[in-house]
Design a protein around this motif. Structure first.
Motif, PDB file in Angstrom:
ATOM      1  N   SER A  26       0.798  -1.274   0.218  1.00  0.00           N
ATOM      2  CA  SER A  26       0.004  -0.267   0.017  1.00  0.00           C
ATOM      3  C   SER A  26       0.968   1.338  -0.013  1.00  0.00           C
ATOM      4  N   GLY A  27       0.342   2.511  -0.160  1.00  0.00           N
ATOM      5  CA  GLY A  27       0.987   3.716  -0.059  1.00  0.00           C
ATOM      6  C   GLY A  27       1.637   3.766  -1.573  1.00  0.00           C
ATOM      7  N   THR A  28       2.184   5.053  -1.622  1.00  0.00           N
ATOM      8  CA  THR A  28       2.766   5.642  -2.795  1.00  0.00           C
ATOM      9  C   THR A  28       4.151   5.256  -3.017  1.00  0.00           C
ATOM     10  N   GLY A  29       4.861   4.824  -1.888  1.00  0.00           N
ATOM     11  CA  GLY A  29       6.269   4.570  -2.121  1.00  0.00           C
ATOM     12  C   GLY A  29       6.506   3.006  -2.502  1.00  0.00           C
ATOM     13  N   ILE A  30       7.795   2.953  -2.676  1.00  0.00           N
ATOM     14  CA  ILE A  30       8.521   1.461  -3.134  1.00  0.00           C
ATOM     15  C   ILE A  30       9.031   0.784  -2.184  1.00  0.00           C
ATOM     16  N   SER A  31       8.632  -0.441  -1.855  1.00  0.00           N
ATOM     17  CA  SER A  31       9.252  -1.444  -1.004  1.00  0.00           C
ATOM     18  C   SER A  31      10.107  -2.311  -1.803  1.00  0.00           C
ATOM     19  N   ALA A  32      11.349  -2.422  -1.237  1.00  0.00           N
ATOM     20  CA  ALA A  32      12.315  -3.253  -1.821  1.00  0.00           C
ATOM     21  C   ALA A  32      13.126  -4.019  -0.784  1.00  0.00           C
ATOM     22  N   ALA A  33      13.690  -5.173  -1.343  1.00  0.00           N
ATOM     23  CA  ALA A  33      14.420  -6.007   0.127  1.00  0.00           C
ATOM     24  C   ALA A  33      15.879  -6.228  -0.475  1.00  0.00           C
ATOM     25  N   ARG A  34      16.235  -5.904  -1.696  1.00  0.00           N
ATOM     26  CA  ARG A  34      17.563  -6.225  -2.003  1.00  0.00           C
ATOM     27  C   ARG A  34      17.898  -5.620  -3.329  1.00  0.00           C
ATOM     28  N   ALA A  35      19.131  -5.146  -3.565  1.00  0.00           N
ATOM     29  CA  ALA A  35      19.663  -4.546  -4.565  1.00  0.00           C
ATOM     30  C   ALA A  35      21.070  -4.873  -4.820  1.00  0.00           C
ATOM     31  N   ALA A  36      21.763  -5.709  -5.729  1.00  0.00           N
ATOM     32  CA  ALA A  36      23.141  -6.266  -5.567  1.00  0.00           C
ATOM     33  C   ALA A  36      23.207  -6.801  -6.856  1.00  0.00           C
ATOM     34  N   LEU A  37      24.398  -7.305  -7.087  1.00  0.00           N
ATOM     35  CA  LEU A  37      24.863  -7.971  -8.337  1.00  0.00           C
ATOM     36  C   LEU A  37      24.339  -9.297  -8.180  1.00  0.00           C
ATOM     37  N   MET A  39      24.407 -13.502  -9.345  1.00  0.00           N
ATOM     38  CA  MET A  39      24.840 -14.372 -10.400  1.00  0.00           C
ATOM     39  C   MET A  39      24.190 -15.310 -10.959  1.00  0.00           C
ATOM     40  N   TRP A  40      22.901 -15.598 -10.469  1.00  0.00           N
ATOM     41  CA  TRP A  40      22.218 -16.865 -10.718  1.00  0.00           C
ATOM     42  C   TRP A  40      21.175 -16.810 -11.774  1.00  0.00           C
ATOM     43  N   GLU A  41      21.219 -15.777 -12.574  1.00  0.00           N
ATOM     44  CA  GLU A  41      20.412 -15.834 -13.732  1.00  0.00           C
ATOM     45  C   GLU A  41      21.025 -16.537 -14.911  1.00  0.00           C
ATOM     46  N   GLU A  42      20.266 -16.625 -16.192  1.00  0.00           N
ATOM     47  CA  GLU A  42      20.759 -17.123 -17.247  1.00  0.00           C
ATOM     48  C   GLU A  42      22.004 -16.584 -17.654  1.00  0.00           C
ATOM     49  N   PRO A  43      22.858 -17.413 -18.267  1.00  0.00           N
ATOM     50  CA  PRO A  43      24.236 -16.472 -18.724  1.00  0.00           C
ATOM     51  C   PRO A  43      24.198 -15.468 -19.377  1.00  0.00           C
ATOM     52  N   CYS A  44      23.185 -15.049 -20.265  1.00  0.00           N
ATOM     53  CA  CYS A  44      23.165 -14.315 -21.200  1.00  0.00           C
ATOM     54  C   CYS A  44      22.625 -12.795 -20.437  1.00  0.00           C
ATOM     55  N   ILE A  45      22.349 -13.165 -19.151  1.00  0.00           N
ATOM     56  CA  ILE A  45      21.602 -11.995 -18.045  1.00  0.00           C
ATOM     57  C   ILE A  45      22.707 -11.771 -17.001  1.00  0.00           C
ATOM     58  N   SER A  46      23.369 -12.751 -16.314  1.00  0.00           N
ATOM     59  CA  SER A  46      24.172 -12.615 -15.178  1.00  0.00           C
ATOM     60  C   SER A  46      25.274 -12.303 -15.838  1.00  0.00           C
ATOM     61  N   GLY A  47      25.946 -13.270 -16.687  1.00  0.00           N
ATOM     62  CA  GLY A  47      27.339 -13.204 -17.302  1.00  0.00           C
ATOM     63  C   GLY A  47      28.391 -13.269 -16.382  1.00  0.00           C
ATOM     64  N   GLU A  48      29.497 -12.691 -16.441  1.00  0.00           N
ATOM     65  CA  GLU A  48      30.510 -12.915 -15.391  1.00  0.00           C
ATOM     66  C   GLU A  48      30.330 -11.638 -14.283  1.00  0.00           C
ATOM     67  N   SER A  49      30.158 -10.419 -14.783  1.00  0.00           N
ATOM     68  CA  SER A  49      29.892  -9.282 -13.781  1.00  0.00           C
ATOM     69  C   SER A  49      28.654  -9.357 -12.999  1.00  0.00           C
ATOM     70  N   GLY A  50      27.550 -10.086 -13.258  1.00  0.00           N
ATOM     71  CA  GLY A  50      26.404 -10.056 -12.540  1.00  0.00           C
ATOM     72  C   GLY A  50      25.231  -9.146 -13.173  1.00  0.00           C
ATOM     73  N   SER A  51      24.088  -9.561 -12.814  1.00  0.00           N
ATOM     74  CA  SER A  51      22.979  -8.935 -13.080  1.00  0.00           C
ATOM     75  C   SER A  51      22.382  -7.855 -11.909  1.00  0.00           C
ATOM     76  N   GLY A  52      22.205  -6.549 -12.447  1.00  0.00           N
ATOM     77  CA  GLY A  52      21.957  -5.779 -11.115  1.00  0.00           C
ATOM     78  C   GLY A  52      20.466  -5.872 -10.706  1.00  0.00           C
ATOM     79  N   ALA A  53      20.185  -6.879  -9.760  1.00  0.00           N
ATOM     80  CA  ALA A  53      18.808  -7.285  -9.361  1.00  0.00           C
ATOM     81  C   ALA A  53      18.297  -6.314  -8.392  1.00  0.00           C
ATOM     82  N   VAL A  54      17.068  -5.896  -8.601  1.00  0.00           N
ATOM     83  CA  VAL A  54      16.379  -5.158  -7.634  1.00  0.00           C
ATOM     84  C   VAL A  54      15.066  -5.979  -7.276  1.00  0.00           C
ATOM     85  N   PHE A  55      15.007  -6.794  -5.933  1.00  0.00           N
ATOM     86  CA  PHE A  55      13.865  -7.478  -5.648  1.00  0.00           C
ATOM     87  C   PHE A  55      13.016  -6.543  -4.753  1.00  0.00           C
ATOM     88  N   PHE A  56      11.660  -6.375  -5.525  1.00  0.00           N
ATOM     89  CA  PHE A  56      10.934  -5.422  -5.042  1.00  0.00           C
ATOM     90  C   PHE A  56       9.706  -6.538  -4.034  1.00  0.00           C
TER      91      PHE A  56
END
Length: 307
Positions: A26-37, A39-56
């Motif tokens: 609820s509300g007009t803000g955004i709730s998120a639980a993690r924002a980090a590199l 490494m566990w997505e498909e290879p063309c998404i994570s690659g060697e550097s990592g995907s910048g995942a924001v978990f809402f």
């Protein structure tokens, strides 16, 4: 946020007044639980550097077996502004993220659109990944045209009774079909503009996806036939223009202890039969998982890192 109808649930609640719908927020803000590199997505998404995942936090679907159970129910997370979300995108790019990976973003679509536009004005250059359950509203997806580069979407069910039993969404098959068709329309337009009508996917020199669609299916124990129906529908409808990712990492968490058919891992035989079926069906572009992937190491700590 007044009369929210961003997802197929069409709750119509007034989030500005503190009401929450099925997504749990609820509300007009955004709730998120993690924002980090990540490494566990498909290879063309994570690659060697990592995907910048924001978990809402929160989720319109809220499957009983959810691997991110606590954030899906908005039990964890920190409230931030859209300005802070903009900063997070840029911070992840500075850390070397291959892309910005929006995990369970549906119920924050307006804020995300604003933040992506602002971040691009400030130098964001990496692709935007929309990582969702597949239970999406076409009208909401249309708002994302020109914002999202890669759709990383689940396709969980082709059987209505299973969708009703595990996700309280008997309309999931028809909703997911319509949603995927809209994603495909957008990416086809993007590919045509790039002179790439044949594959609908673009990659850089490192093999990292720049635009395209990956459809994921998490194989559930005792539900091989549903999985085969998903594979058949995706391939018969889109061929290899859509990449198929078959996942065996299902982890039975405590919330399914009273659901016997879900309270175990997928067997090697079940998964091999699904992969063999995909190959027999003609699937050539896609991803499979190898080894013992059903471990909680695939589930990150939702401790508000990077938020």
């Amino acid at each position: 946020m007044a009369g929210c109808r961003l997802c197929p649930r069409n709750c119509g609640v007034d989030r500005r007044a503190g009401q929450s719908g099925i997504c749990g927020v609820s509300g007009t803000g955004i709730s998120a639980a993690r924002a980090a590199l990540h490494m566990w997505e498909e290879p063309c998404i994570s690659g060697e550097s990592g995907s910048g995942a924001v978990f809402f936090s929160g989720c319109p679907l809220r499957c009983v077996y959810c691997q991110n159970y606590h954030i899906a129910r908005a039990e964890t997370g920190k409230e931030i502004t859209r300005e802070r979300l903009t900063d997070i995108f840029l911070e992840l790019q500075d850390q070397g993220a291959a892309n910005i990976n929006l995990v369970t973003p549906t119920h924050y679509t307006p804020e995300i659109i604003w933040a992506v536009r602002e971040a691009k004005n400030r130098g964001l250059e990496v692709p935007i990944v929309y990582n969702c359950s597949g239970y999406e509203k076409v009208e909401t997806l249309r708002l994302l045209e020109g914002i999202v580069d890669i759709y990383l979407t689940d396709f969980k069910y082709m059987e209505e009774d299973i969708a009703a039993r595990y996700s309280h969404a008997p309309d999931y098959p028809q909703v997911a079909k319509a949603a995927l068709a809209e994603m495909a329309r957008q990416i086809e337009v993007r590919a045509a503009g790039d002179g790439n009508q044949e594959t609908w996917a673009g990659f850089d020199e490192k093999g990292m996806m720049q635009y395209g669609i990956i459809v994921r299916h998490l194989l559930l124990p005792n539900h091989l036939e549903n999985a085969k129906k998903v594979v058949r529908y995706i391939h018969e409808t889109y061929g290899d223009k859509v990449y198929l990712s078959l996942m065996n990492q299902y982890t039975p968490l405590p919330q399914v202890k009273d659901i016997p058919e879900l309270n175990r891992c997928v067997t090697e035989e079940e998964y091999e039969e699904l992969v063999d079926y995909a190959l027999e069906t003609g699937v050539e572009e896609g991803f499979v998982q190898e080894g013992e992937t059903a471990k909680e190491s695939f589930i990150p700590s939702f401790d508000c890192e990077g938020i």
